[in-house]
Design a protein around this motif. Structure first.
Motif, short mmCIF file in Angstrom:
data_model
loop_
_atom_site.label_atom_id
_atom_site.label_comp_id
_atom_site.label_asym_id
_atom_site.label_seq_id
_atom_site.Cartn_x
_atom_site.Cartn_y
_atom_site.Cartn_z
N LYS A 98 0.88 -1.20 0.00
CA LYS A 98 0.00 0.00 0.00
C LYS A 98 0.90 1.23 0.00
O LYS A 98 1.70 1.42 0.92
CB LYS A 98 -0.86 0.03 1.26
N TRP A 99 0.81 2.04 -1.05
CA TRP A 99 1.67 3.21 -1.18
C TRP A 99 0.91 4.47 -0.79
O TRP A 99 -0.31 4.51 -0.91
CB TRP A 99 2.19 3.33 -2.61
N PRO A 100 1.62 5.54 -0.37
CA PRO A 100 0.95 6.80 -0.07
C PRO A 100 0.13 7.27 -1.29
O PRO A 100 0.56 7.10 -2.43
CB PRO A 100 2.12 7.77 0.19
N ARG A 101 -1.05 7.85 -1.03
CA ARG A 101 -1.99 8.16 -2.12
C ARG A 101 -1.45 9.17 -3.13
O ARG A 101 -1.78 9.12 -4.31
CB ARG A 101 -3.30 8.71 -1.53
N GLU A 102 -0.60 10.09 -2.65
CA GLU A 102 -0.14 11.14 -3.57
C GLU A 102 0.96 10.66 -4.52
O GLU A 102 1.40 11.41 -5.40
CB GLU A 102 0.35 12.37 -2.77
N ILE A 103 1.40 9.42 -4.36
CA ILE A 103 2.47 8.92 -5.25
C ILE A 103 1.90 7.94 -6.27
O ILE A 103 1.23 6.97 -5.90
CB ILE A 103 3.57 8.21 -4.45
N ARG A 104 2.22 8.17 -7.53
CA ARG A 104 1.86 7.19 -8.56
C ARG A 104 3.00 6.17 -8.62
O ARG A 104 4.14 6.55 -8.87
CB ARG A 104 1.72 7.85 -9.93
N VAL A 105 2.69 4.90 -8.39
CA VAL A 105 3.75 3.90 -8.31
C VAL A 105 3.66 2.89 -9.45
O VAL A 105 2.57 2.42 -9.79
CB VAL A 105 3.69 3.15 -6.95
#
Ligand code: UDP
Length: 397
Positions: A267-274
């Motif tokens: 689960k990545w921080p929402r503001e980062i597109r991964v």
């Protein structure tokens, strides 16, 4: 006969991703510049032609490169003294020479190009054997060194017709190992043609083609095998990219399927597109689209990143072989080395907020790059081939 295609045998092994990438880059550059037909074959000498345990060399390398202390012991003891170097080469050549000989007979090359440190001595012996036979074929033999600064003496064999090295430091080592200076050429590290071609394209257009947006972008890499603790590293990098600005994170796991699967679940921080990727064949597009690369100090990755003008955050290195690469980057102000992930994440955060620092490092990277290295190497190799074809022509007349 001189009318036929020139048969070129490129010897590499997939111990990491660098040798294969260099092999491909030279093949592409030869084909682009040759004025007569070439028949090129790229062979993993160990996997295809030796038996157990040497046919597992790529797996052994992958295992050892995740155990740096063990790797260091192997790397450093094998080059300790002139005696150990000769002794190791003698033992390895005894184990391999018949396999190498069969390979050379099967491929029947006019020219052998080695991009791997372990085959020099054995292949030089095979070439000498074949040359010494009555009417034996005269095979040209050249080496293209694919390490940057710390070059293991196994790379250098005085009998090669030409030895291409990437740096002045490497040329000095070659000289000390007995290669005549007229046979040593400094050309930079050969990288695939895609890295040269992409310099003529617009970044927005390349990004769009990869479904990337025009955002600040960080690329995380661990060589062809995805070595180092890539999972922990990627999470720390992700953490340092949090903030009010939207950003992009690209993680290339290479052949490390375990970490690829693990990071896809993350689960990545929402503001980062991964973007979590496995082994990619269009590295030049991913690098060209990025603003920073976080990687181990692999020579191939460094050479490619410099061409793309990427500041390099070094997370680790293979002792021995990649140690000098850290100094190479830091002394040229192309990047920094932070073995501790939390320090690395902190410095990366500072980098991302300082566009003039990023710009400066990017300029320094470009200044240290050799985008035309493979073309230059291929040009010189073709001159050797041409010289031999002329000689052959005269004999046939
Ligand atoms: N590479 C690639 N696709 C991937 C991962 C890596 O093409 O998914 C290439 C990378 O572009 C570079 C090479 O693998 O050319 C890695 O070489 P390097 O010398 O940096 O490290 P090694 O893997 O040989 O230890």
């Amino acid at each position: 006969s001189y009318g036929e295609a020139t048969r070129v045998l490129i010897l590499m092994s997939e111990t990491g991703g660098g040798h294969k990438a260099s092999a491909w880059s030279i093949a592409e550059a030869l084909e682009a510049q040759a004025d007569h037909p070439l028949q090129i074959s790229i062979v993993d000498m160990f996997v295809r032609h030796t038996n157990f345990p040497f046919n597992r060399l790529p797996k052994m390398y992958s295992y050892l490169s995740n155990k740096p202390r063990m790797w260091e012991a192997v790397y450093k003891t094998t080059k300790m003294t002139a005696g150990t170097i000769l002794g190791c080469q003698e033992a390895l050549s005894l184990a391999w020479i018949d396999h190498f000989h069969r390979c050379v007979e099967e491929e029947d090359p006019d020219l052998i190009i080695s991009v791997h440190p372990l085959v020099q001595d054995g292949v030089a012996r095979v070439v000498r054997r074949i040359r010494s036979w009555r009417n034996g074929r005269d095979i040209a033999f050249v080496t293209v060194v694919t390490d940057l600064v710390d070059i293991h003496p196994f790379w250098f064999h005085p009998a090669v017709d030409r030895c291409f090295v990437p740096t002045e430091g490497a040329r000095e080592v070659g000289g000390k190992c007995g290669i005549a200076s007229s046979r040593l050429a400094v050309c930079g590290l050969p990288v695939r043609k895609g890295f040269l071609d992409i310099l003529g394209r617009r970044r927005e257009e390349v990004r769009a083609g990869l479904a990337l947006e025009d955002l600040q972008t960080v690329l995380v890499l661990g060589g062809g095998d995805g070595v180092g603790d890539l999972g922990t590293l990627a999470r720390a990098v992700g953490g340092s990219m949090r903030g009010s600005m939207r950003r992009q994170l690209i993680i290339v796991c290479g052949k490390n399927t375990r970490v690829f699967e693990e990071l896809q679940e993350e689960k990545w921080p929402r503001e980062i597109r991964v973007f979590v990727l496995g082994y990619v064949t269009n590295m030049f597009e991913w690098m060209f689209s990025s603003d920073v690369v976080v990687t181990k100090a692999g020579p191939g990755t460094i050479a490619e990143a410099c061409i793309c003008g990427l500041p390099i955050m070094i997370s680790g290195f293979l002792p021995g072989q990649e140690e000098g690469n850290v100094d190479y980057i830091e002394s040229r102000n192309i990047g920094e080395y932070h073995p501790d992930v939390s320090n690395l994440a902190e410095r990366l955060k500072a980098w991302l907020a300082d566009s003039s620092l990023l710009e400066r490092m990017s300029r320094n990277a470009r200044a240290a790059s050799y985008p035309r290295a493979s073309l230059e190497i291929a040009g010189e190799i073709l001159e050797i081939v041409q010289g031999r074809r002329e000689a052959q022509k005269n004999i046939e007349r």
